[in-house]
Design a protein around this motif. Structure first.
Motif, PDB file in Angstrom:
ATOM      1  N   GLN A 106       0.802  -1.222   0.000  1.00  0.00           N
ATOM      2  CA  GLN A 106       0.000   0.000   0.000  1.00  0.00           C
ATOM      3  C   GLN A 106       0.839   1.279   0.000  1.00  0.00           C
ATOM      4  O   GLN A 106       0.471   2.259  -0.631  1.00  0.00           O
ATOM      5  N   PHE A 107       1.962   1.279   0.725  1.00  0.00           N
ATOM      6  CA  PHE A 107       2.761   2.498   0.876  1.00  0.00           C
ATOM      7  C   PHE A 107       4.076   2.372   0.120  1.00  0.00           C
ATOM      8  O   PHE A 107       4.504   1.267  -0.224  1.00  0.00           O
ATOM      9  N   GLN A 111       7.610   4.994   3.627  1.00  0.00           N
ATOM     10  CA  GLN A 111       6.393   5.127   4.419  1.00  0.00           C
ATOM     11  C   GLN A 111       6.014   3.804   5.077  1.00  0.00           C
ATOM     12  O   GLN A 111       5.535   3.785   6.208  1.00  0.00           O
ATOM     13  N   TRP A 115       5.508   3.377   8.980  1.00  0.00           N
ATOM     14  CA  TRP A 115       4.201   2.928   9.423  1.00  0.00           C
ATOM     15  C   TRP A 115       4.332   1.696  10.322  1.00  0.00           C
ATOM     16  O   TRP A 115       3.749   1.644  11.402  1.00  0.00           O
ATOM     17  N   GLU A 144      -3.851   5.583   7.417  1.00  0.00           N
ATOM     18  CA  GLU A 144      -2.637   6.393   7.285  1.00  0.00           C
ATOM     19  C   GLU A 144      -1.997   6.574   8.659  1.00  0.00           C
ATOM     20  O   GLU A 144      -2.666   6.485   9.688  1.00  0.00           O
ATOM     21  N   LEU A 145      -0.714   6.863   8.645  1.00  0.00           N
ATOM     22  CA  LEU A 145       0.042   7.041   9.879  1.00  0.00           C
ATOM     23  C   LEU A 145      -0.520   8.192  10.717  1.00  0.00           C
ATOM     24  O   LEU A 145      -0.615   8.094  11.936  1.00  0.00           O
ATOM     25  N   LYS A 146      -0.929   9.268  10.066  1.00  0.00           N
ATOM     26  CA  LYS A 146      -1.471  10.423  10.808  1.00  0.00           C
ATOM     27  C   LYS A 146      -2.725  10.038  11.594  1.00  0.00           C
ATOM     28  O   LYS A 146      -2.932  10.514  12.715  1.00  0.00           O
TER      29      LYS A 146
END
Length: 188
Positions: A106-107, A111, A115, A144-146
């Motif tokens: 996915q990333f 990232q 992650w 997402e990480l955020k």
């Protein structure tokens, strides 16, 4: 037996590789070897007890790597996760192996590392290893990480203002002259 902790926070004992807490890097550790465990000491102080592992073949090597020992160092340099020889051993369960595979798909590679290391750090800090993996595996796509950071990183609460009382010069004079002793006795 005495062994030195490597820069990768591991010790090698009788064809077994074990991770130890990263605070022990560079230390000489005295290891007491038992059939089911290793008891490790720095000087006379016990620092950790590890479950012993045995290789499957006589010429092989075994590993016992615990991500909890190195997660804080890994969080400082998450890209080290991608090329680590111990990467697969750092992932604690098959669910985390699945998460890593999905994160890679996915990333982008940088990232994905950030992650995965963040997820491991959240699992360690909040003691939610199994529930977190189960929850993340149900989500498609992975969050997402955020979004994860919002959930797990609590904002520092602002400290309340505590009024400071400034004493008068007279009270310092009383302190230095010793007259505070008589005042204290009067209250008793």
């Amino acid at each position: 037996m005495t062994v030195k902790v490597t820069t990768s926070s591991t010790i090698s004992v009788k064809r077994g590789l074990y991770s130890v807490p990263s605070r022990l890097i560079g230390e000489n550790i005295r290891v007491h070897l038992y059939h089911d465990r290793l008891e490790c000491f720095v000087s006379q102080t016990p620092v950790i007890t590890l479950s012993r592992v045995y290789p499957k073949t006589p010429e092989g090597r075994a590993r016992r790597i615990d991500y909890r020992h190195v997660i804080h160092a890994l969080a400082a340099k998450p890209q080290a996760f991608r090329f680590s020889q111990l990467r697969d051993d750092l992932l604690p369960t098959p669910q985390y192996h699945q998460l890593w595979q999905r994160a890679e798909q996915q990333f982008d590679p940088q990232q994905a590392c950030k992650w995965m290391v963040s997820v491991l750090r959240f699992a360690y800090d909040h003691d939610c290893e199994s529930p977190l993996a189960a929850e993340l595996l149900q989500q498609n796509p992975l969050p997402e990480l955020k979004a994860l950071q919002k959930r797990f990183i609590r904002r520092q609460a602002t400290q309340p203002d505590i009024p400071a009382k400034q004493h008068t010069i007279d009270t310092y004079d009383q302190l230095l002259s010793g007259s505070w002793i008589t005042q204290e006795m009067a209250y008793v």
